[in-house]
Write an enzyme that holds these catalytic residues in place. Structure first.
Site, PDB file in Angstrom:
ATOM      1  N   GLN A 137       0.546  -1.241  -0.205  1.00 48.43           N
ATOM      2  CA  GLN A 137      -0.304   0.033   0.060  1.00 48.43           C
ATOM      3  C   GLN A 137       0.986   1.224  -0.146  1.00 48.43           C
ATOM      4  O   GLN A 137       1.361   1.768   1.698  1.00 48.43           O
ATOM      5  CB  GLN A 137      -0.500  -0.145   1.181  1.00 48.43           C
ATOM      6  CG  GLN A 137      -1.909   1.749   1.565  1.00 48.43           C
ATOM      7  CD  GLN A 137      -2.427   2.470   0.605  1.00 48.43           C
ATOM      8  OE1 GLN A 137      -3.062   1.013  -0.096  1.00 48.43           O
ATOM      9  NE2 GLN A 137      -2.336   2.855   0.094  1.00 48.43           N
ATOM     10  N   PRO A 266      -6.003  -2.103   4.818  1.00 44.95           N
ATOM     11  CA  PRO A 266      -6.116  -1.259   5.568  1.00 44.95           C
ATOM     12  C   PRO A 266      -7.588   0.150   4.634  1.00 44.95           C
ATOM     13  O   PRO A 266      -7.879   0.793   5.839  1.00 44.95           O
ATOM     14  CB  PRO A 266      -5.157  -0.250   6.168  1.00 44.95           C
ATOM     15  CG  PRO A 266      -4.030  -0.029   4.862  1.00 44.95           C
ATOM     16  CD  PRO A 266      -4.690  -1.932   4.252  1.00 44.95           C
ATOM     17  N   TYR A 267      -8.193   0.224   3.709  1.00 46.42           N
ATOM     18  CA  TYR A 267      -8.381   1.258   3.317  1.00 46.42           C
ATOM     19  C   TYR A 267     -10.284   0.365   2.480  1.00 46.42           C
ATOM     20  O   TYR A 267      -9.941  -1.164   2.326  1.00 46.42           O
ATOM     21  CB  TYR A 267      -7.995   1.744   1.869  1.00 46.42           C
ATOM     22  CG  TYR A 267      -6.744   2.545   2.885  1.00 46.42           C
ATOM     23  CD1 TYR A 267      -7.182   3.652   2.781  1.00 46.42           C
ATOM     24  CD2 TYR A 267      -5.488   2.651   2.543  1.00 46.42           C
ATOM     25  CE1 TYR A 267      -6.456   4.791   3.389  1.00 46.42           C
ATOM     26  CE2 TYR A 267      -5.191   3.607   3.500  1.00 46.42           C
ATOM     27  CZ  TYR A 267      -5.214   4.302   3.569  1.00 46.42           C
ATOM     28  OH  TYR A 267      -4.714   5.170   3.995  1.00 46.42           O
ATOM     29  N   GLY A 268     -10.685   0.843   1.988  1.00 51.27           N
ATOM     30  CA  GLY A 268     -11.647   0.834   1.633  1.00 51.27           C
ATOM     31  C   GLY A 268     -11.461  -0.659   0.101  1.00 51.27           C
ATOM     32  O   GLY A 268     -11.537  -1.230  -0.706  1.00 51.27           O
ATOM     33  N   GLY A 269     -10.987  -0.021  -0.632  1.00 49.88           N
ATOM     34  CA  GLY A 269     -10.161   0.609  -1.420  1.00 49.88           C
ATOM     35  C   GLY A 269      -9.195   0.989  -2.164  1.00 49.88           C
ATOM     36  O   GLY A 269      -8.546   2.152  -1.200  1.00 49.88           O
ATOM     37  N   MET A 270      -7.753   0.666  -3.159  1.00 53.81           N
ATOM     38  CA  MET A 270      -7.135   1.919  -3.400  1.00 53.81           C
ATOM     39  C   MET A 270      -6.592   1.242  -4.997  1.00 53.81           C
ATOM     40  O   MET A 270      -7.140   0.266  -5.925  1.00 53.81           O
ATOM     41  CB  MET A 270      -5.683   0.441  -2.488  1.00 53.81           C
ATOM     42  CG  MET A 270      -4.868   1.417  -3.034  1.00 53.81           C
ATOM     43  SD  MET A 270      -4.392   3.731  -2.250  1.00 53.81           S
ATOM     44  CE  MET A 270      -3.376   4.435  -4.362  1.00 53.81           C
ATOM     45  N   GLU A 271      -7.358   2.323  -5.690  1.00 58.66           N
ATOM     46  CA  GLU A 271      -7.068   2.470  -7.382  1.00 58.66           C
ATOM     47  C   GLU A 271      -5.481   1.636  -7.779  1.00 58.66           C
ATOM     48  O   GLU A 271      -5.275   3.250  -9.216  1.00 58.66           O
ATOM     49  CB  GLU A 271      -7.634   4.132  -7.229  1.00 58.66           C
ATOM     50  CG  GLU A 271      -6.580   5.526  -6.532  1.00 58.66           C
ATOM     51  CD  GLU A 271      -6.443   5.784  -5.820  1.00 58.66           C
ATOM     52  OE1 GLU A 271      -7.284   4.800  -5.151  1.00 58.66           O
ATOM     53  OE2 GLU A 271      -6.230   7.340  -6.267  1.00 58.66           O
ATOM     54  N   HIS A 295     -15.546   4.301  -7.237  1.00 58.80           N
ATOM     55  CA  HIS A 295     -14.969   5.781  -6.822  1.00 58.80           C
ATOM     56  C   HIS A 295     -13.314   4.838  -7.087  1.00 58.80           C
ATOM     57  O   HIS A 295     -13.156   5.363  -7.669  1.00 58.80           O
ATOM     58  CB  HIS A 295     -15.394   5.147  -5.143  1.00 58.80           C
ATOM     59  CG  HIS A 295     -14.375   5.718  -4.633  1.00 58.80           C
ATOM     60  ND1 HIS A 295     -14.122   7.506  -4.188  1.00 58.80           N
ATOM     61  CD2 HIS A 295     -13.340   6.218  -3.769  1.00 58.80           C
ATOM     62  CE1 HIS A 295     -13.576   8.074  -3.751  1.00 58.80           C
ATOM     63  NE2 HIS A 295     -12.569   7.465  -4.148  1.00 58.80           N
ATOM     64  N   GLU A 296     -13.310   3.558  -7.247  1.00 55.22           N
ATOM     65  CA  GLU A 296     -11.775   3.273  -7.295  1.00 55.22           C
ATOM     66  C   GLU A 296     -11.988   3.354  -8.747  1.00 55.22           C
ATOM     67  O   GLU A 296     -10.542   3.444  -9.590  1.00 55.22           O
ATOM     68  CB  GLU A 296     -11.278   1.841  -6.790  1.00 55.22           C
ATOM     69  CG  GLU A 296     -11.705   1.330  -5.307  1.00 55.22           C
ATOM     70  CD  GLU A 296     -10.801   2.892  -4.130  1.00 55.22           C
ATOM     71  OE1 GLU A 296     -10.307   3.814  -5.205  1.00 55.22           O
ATOM     72  OE2 GLU A 296     -10.882   3.272  -4.110  1.00 55.22           O
ATOM     73  N   GLU A 318      -9.150  12.838  -4.899  1.00 52.02           N
ATOM     74  CA  GLU A 318     -10.768  12.826  -4.179  1.00 52.02           C
ATOM     75  C   GLU A 318     -11.853  13.574  -4.397  1.00 52.02           C
ATOM     76  O   GLU A 318     -12.903  12.823  -4.677  1.00 52.02           O
ATOM     77  CB  GLU A 318     -10.600  12.336  -2.447  1.00 52.02           C
ATOM     78  CG  GLU A 318      -9.115  11.187  -2.480  1.00 52.02           C
ATOM     79  CD  GLU A 318      -9.708   9.766  -3.179  1.00 52.02           C
ATOM     80  OE1 GLU A 318      -9.906   9.931  -3.335  1.00 52.02           O
ATOM     81  OE2 GLU A 318      -8.078   9.591  -2.873  1.00 52.02           O
ATOM     82  N   ASP A 375      -1.478  11.338   5.939  1.00 54.00           N
ATOM     83  CA  ASP A 375      -1.646   9.689   7.127  1.00 54.00           C
ATOM     84  C   ASP A 375      -2.574  10.912   7.530  1.00 54.00           C
ATOM     85  O   ASP A 375      -3.034  10.508   8.584  1.00 54.00           O
ATOM     86  CB  ASP A 375      -1.208   9.144   6.820  1.00 54.00           C
ATOM     87  CG  ASP A 375      -0.842   7.682   5.602  1.00 54.00           C
ATOM     88  OD1 ASP A 375      -1.534   8.805   4.286  1.00 54.00           O
ATOM     89  OD2 ASP A 375      -0.560   7.113   5.837  1.00 54.00           O
ATOM     90  N   TYR A 383     -12.939  15.202   0.435  1.00 50.37           N
ATOM     91  CA  TYR A 383     -13.139  14.040  -0.508  1.00 50.37           C
ATOM     92  C   TYR A 383     -15.145  14.866  -0.787  1.00 50.37           C
ATOM     93  O   TYR A 383     -15.069  15.132  -1.399  1.00 50.37           O
ATOM     94  CB  TYR A 383     -13.859  12.661   0.164  1.00 50.37           C
ATOM     95  CG  TYR A 383     -12.729  12.270  -0.033  1.00 50.37           C
ATOM     96  CD1 TYR A 383     -11.880  11.206   0.605  1.00 50.37           C
ATOM     97  CD2 TYR A 383     -13.336  10.827  -0.718  1.00 50.37           C
ATOM     98  CE1 TYR A 383     -10.078  11.071   0.984  1.00 50.37           C
ATOM     99  CE2 TYR A 383     -12.691   9.535  -0.573  1.00 50.37           C
ATOM    100  CZ  TYR A 383     -10.379   9.790   0.088  1.00 50.37           C
ATOM    101  OH  TYR A 383      -9.940   8.878   0.250  1.00 50.37           O
ATOM    102  N   MET A 570      -9.354   0.980   7.594  1.00 46.88           N
ATOM    103  CA  MET A 570      -9.472   2.104   8.777  1.00 46.88           C
ATOM    104  C   MET A 570     -11.058   3.119   9.346  1.00 46.88           C
ATOM    105  O   MET A 570     -10.873   3.821  10.333  1.00 46.88           O
ATOM    106  CB  MET A 570      -7.876   2.711   8.430  1.00 46.88           C
ATOM    107  CG  MET A 570      -7.286   2.490   8.653  1.00 46.88           C
ATOM    108  SD  MET A 570      -5.210   4.030   8.527  1.00 46.88           S
ATOM    109  CE  MET A 570      -5.018   3.962   6.773  1.00 46.88           C
ATOM    110  N   LYS A 571     -11.279   3.052   7.835  1.00 41.16           N
ATOM    111  CA  LYS A 571     -12.546   3.735   8.214  1.00 41.16           C
ATOM    112  C   LYS A 571     -13.203   3.110   8.827  1.00 41.16           C
ATOM    113  O   LYS A 571     -14.416   4.695   9.614  1.00 41.16           O
ATOM    114  CB  LYS A 571     -13.326   3.533   6.804  1.00 41.16           C
ATOM    115  CG  LYS A 571     -14.887   4.685   6.600  1.00 41.16           C
ATOM    116  CD  LYS A 571     -15.051   4.206   5.027  1.00 41.16           C
ATOM    117  CE  LYS A 571     -16.927   4.355   5.007  1.00 41.16           C
ATOM    118  NZ  LYS A 571     -17.920   3.801   4.637  1.00 41.16           N
TER     119      LYS A 571
END
Ligand code: BES
Ligand code: ZN
Length: 617
Positions: A137, A266-271, A295-296, A318, A375, A383, A570-571
């Site tokens: 990541q 750690p994230y919902g998604g990473m693009e 989103h991604e 974002e 971070d 966002y 993390m969210k």
């Protein structure tokens, strides 16, 4: 520190990276990657004899200049450590170079246990329990812990990658596969990324992975135990890309695959380009959380083609992506869902601004990040403030003008890294061209200073459609009224189950805003009537826990701890720890600390660092 990017220690104004070759071997015994990078650089200013690269948590073995007649060893030294941004690697060139010169520098190195970009998982931490797993990541500034590089989004490069992984595991990178080579005990996967990308988009993973093809350019990867559920959840992926292309411009990256990671992602998604990484917590079994994919996917344009120059202008990534995400969601799901997401977003924005402090400059759309880790500044502000700004401009200028503008914006800045002034200047010149002085008058009425450079809530409130909110708002009010009478007989399960997932989230958001007035018996009744504590939809489960924890409801503490054990996104993880720790009188603070210390090693290093900070440990 460079004036181009406050988060990088590289000498960005003297040299720039055009392309990279990454050659790494995965070793699960030592939990490290070893190998080399070759950086193909261009010199930007005369008399340059030093290349300074970002590193953190790396062991550097040697550096060399690669020339047509062979390799020349180069002197290097690790310069002074910066407490947040790492250790600059200073490579002395064999002689001074001038503007326009090109050079190839090879660095041999290995990562260490302090490489925060990487999480090595033991077999027990995976679904199948038999094989280890590794994923990277790099956003925001962890690419420097994966390889020495100019770790700044202002620099874009193409790359080739070669990943040697132990059999029988599969290696993946955020690029297109070019070849697979078989060795005795390893498999070598070779990749190529032909579109220029910033360092934070370099990505790799390795594990017991299988692939399910969805369409001609789409597939989902996961551990075999989860692939059936993934195949169902993402069946509409190809269709979503078609919708995205009809809204923005053609998709240029070749493939759009998904990799579903273990729960500590750690994230919902990473693009990551060509291969979006996603959390398994979005697999709800009913495709209700696919807005995350919108989103991604939207980052394929905003972020991955048009990139922020540094993390101060992160809203360009974002905010625009949230804007496109909700445009896609209107077509993929419904206008109601898109409007509900906007309404939920405003509430999250309000709550993050309150938590950060209404006067705190970190609530600016464009904050100052000198000596601040990106971070540590992370929140929904870029966002949702960003989204509201773009939504406001769209309403102000008309949908036609706006649609023309965003296509022009993507077209003009594709392959580039830009800042907020570049955005604003392009908007002015476009509007002047298509809408003349009338258009300019509208733009001049915008309070640019307040939107971009002032803290707190935005200067203008957008009108989102109230209709889809009515049912969940009424239900929340009904609970409050029943609670004052302590008579819940008028409430039924049906009223709740007939709501869409996002309406349910609005219901919880509304309950939470008045959570201090909810009695323990109301909270118990809500939970037992709707089965929330262990709900299989993680968004619902989290939204409920926020309500109950904000009301300091001790009976949900065990369920909160389970949520902290079941995933490390993390969210969810950060707010649950924070809310639990705020229940001081109920013993929540102690539970939060003990739970974190017990689970710390299972979290991703990025998540562990931030929760530790949140808990004051
Ligand atoms: N690029 C972000 C994730 C990110 C941001 C990683 C900053 C590191 C630093 C990604 O696109 C994202 O925003 N993910 C969201 C989900 C989305 C639906 C809002 C998340 O992880 O919750
Ligand atoms: Zn995003």
């Amino acid at each position: 520190m460079s004036s181009i990017d406050p988060s990088s220690l590289s000498n960005l104004s003297q040299v720039t990276t055009n392309s990279i070759h990454i050659d790494l071997t995965v070793d699960f015994e030592t939990k490290a990657l070893s190998g080399h990078v070759i950086l193909n650089l261009s010199v930007k200013s005369d008399d340059s004899s030093l290349v300074v690269l970002d590193t953190i948590g790396l062991e550097i073995h040697s550096a060399a200049l690669i020339t047509s007649s062979g390799s020349i060893p180069l002197q290097f030294k690790m310069a002074e450590t910066h407490k947040l941004f790492g250790i600059p690697l200073e490579i002395s060139l064999d002689r001074p170079y001038n503007k326009g010169d090109n050079l190839s520098v090879q660095v041999n190195y290995n990562t260490t246990q302090n490489s925060a970009a990487l999480q090595f998982l033991t077999p027990e931490q995976t679904k199948g329990k038999k094989h280890p797993f590794l994923f990277s990541q790099c956003q925001s500034i962890y690419a420097r812990s994966l390889m020495p590089c100019q770790d700044s989004p202002s620099v874009k490069f193409t790359y080739t990658g070669s990943l040697r992984v132990p059999k029988p595991l599969t290696g993946l990178m955020g690029a297109l596969l070019t070849s697979v080579k078989d060795e005795d005990s390893h498999t070598v996967y070779c990749w190529e990324q032909k579109v220029s990308i910033p360092s934070y988009l370099v990505a790799l993973a390795c594990g017991n992975l299988v692939k399910h093809e969805i369409g001609p350019r789409t597939a989902v990867w996961s551990e075999p135990e989860l692939i059936g559920a993934c195949a169902y959840e993402f069946a509409e992926l190809e269709k979503i890309i078609g919708i995205a292309e009809s809204i923005v411009t053609p998709y240029v990256w070749g493939r759009y695959d998904l990799l579903v990671l273990p729960p500590s992602f750690p994230y919902g998604g990473m693009e990551n380009p060509c291969l979006t990484f996603v959390t398994p917590t979005m697999i709800a079994g009913d495709r209700s959380l696919v807005d995350l994919i919108s989103h991604e996917l939207a980052h394929s344009w905003s972020g991955n083609l048009v990139t922020t120059r540094n993390w101060e202008h992160f809203w360009l990534n974002e905010g625009w992506t949230t804007f496109f995400e909700r445009q896609f969601t209107e077509k993929v799901s419904s206008r109601d869902t898109s409007q509900l997401l906007s309404v939920l977003g405003v509430e999250e924005l309000r709550s993050d601004i309150k938590r950060t402090g209404v006067d705190n400059q970190l609530t600016n759309m464009v904050p100052c990040l000198k000596d601040i880790h990106p971070d540590d500044a992370f929140s929904v502000i870029p966002y949702e403030k960003g989204y509201n700004f773009l939504y406001y401009l769209k309403e102000l200028l008309s949908h036609e003008v706006w649609q023309g503008f965003y296509k022009h914006y993507i077209h003009t800045f594709s392959g580039k890294s830009i800042d907020t002034d570049d955005f604003k200047n392009l908007l002015y010149s476009y509007v002047e061209k298509v809408a003349g002085s009338e258009g300019i008058k509208k733009l001049d009425s915008v309070d640019w200073e307040a939107w971009l450079y002032k803290p707190g809530m935005p200067p203008v409130t957008n009108d989102f459609d109230k209709t889809p909110q009515v049912a969940p708002m009424n239900l929340a009010n009904k609970w409050h009224e029943a609670d004052t009478k302590q008579d819940f007989s008028c409430l039924t399960k049906d009223e709740y189950t007939s709501l869409s997932t996002h309406q349910k989230l609005v219901f919880f958001s509304e309950l939470k805003s008045k959570s201090s007035t909810l009695s323990p018996s109301a909270l118990d009744t809500i939970d037992s009537m709707y089965s929330l504590n262990y709900n299989k939809n993680f968004e619902i489960r989290a939204a409920w826990l926020y309500v109950a924890l904000a009301a300091r409801h001790k009976p949900v503490f065990n369920a909160a701890v389970s949520m902290l054990e079941d995933q490390g996104r993390m969210k969810f993880t950060r707010p649950i720890y924070r809310l639990l720790a705020a229940c001081k009188d109920e013993g929540g603070e102690e539970i939060a600390k003990v739970t974190f210390l017990r689970l710390e090693d299972s979290y991703h290093p990025i998540c562990a660092r931030l929760v530790k900070k949140d808990l004051g440990l």
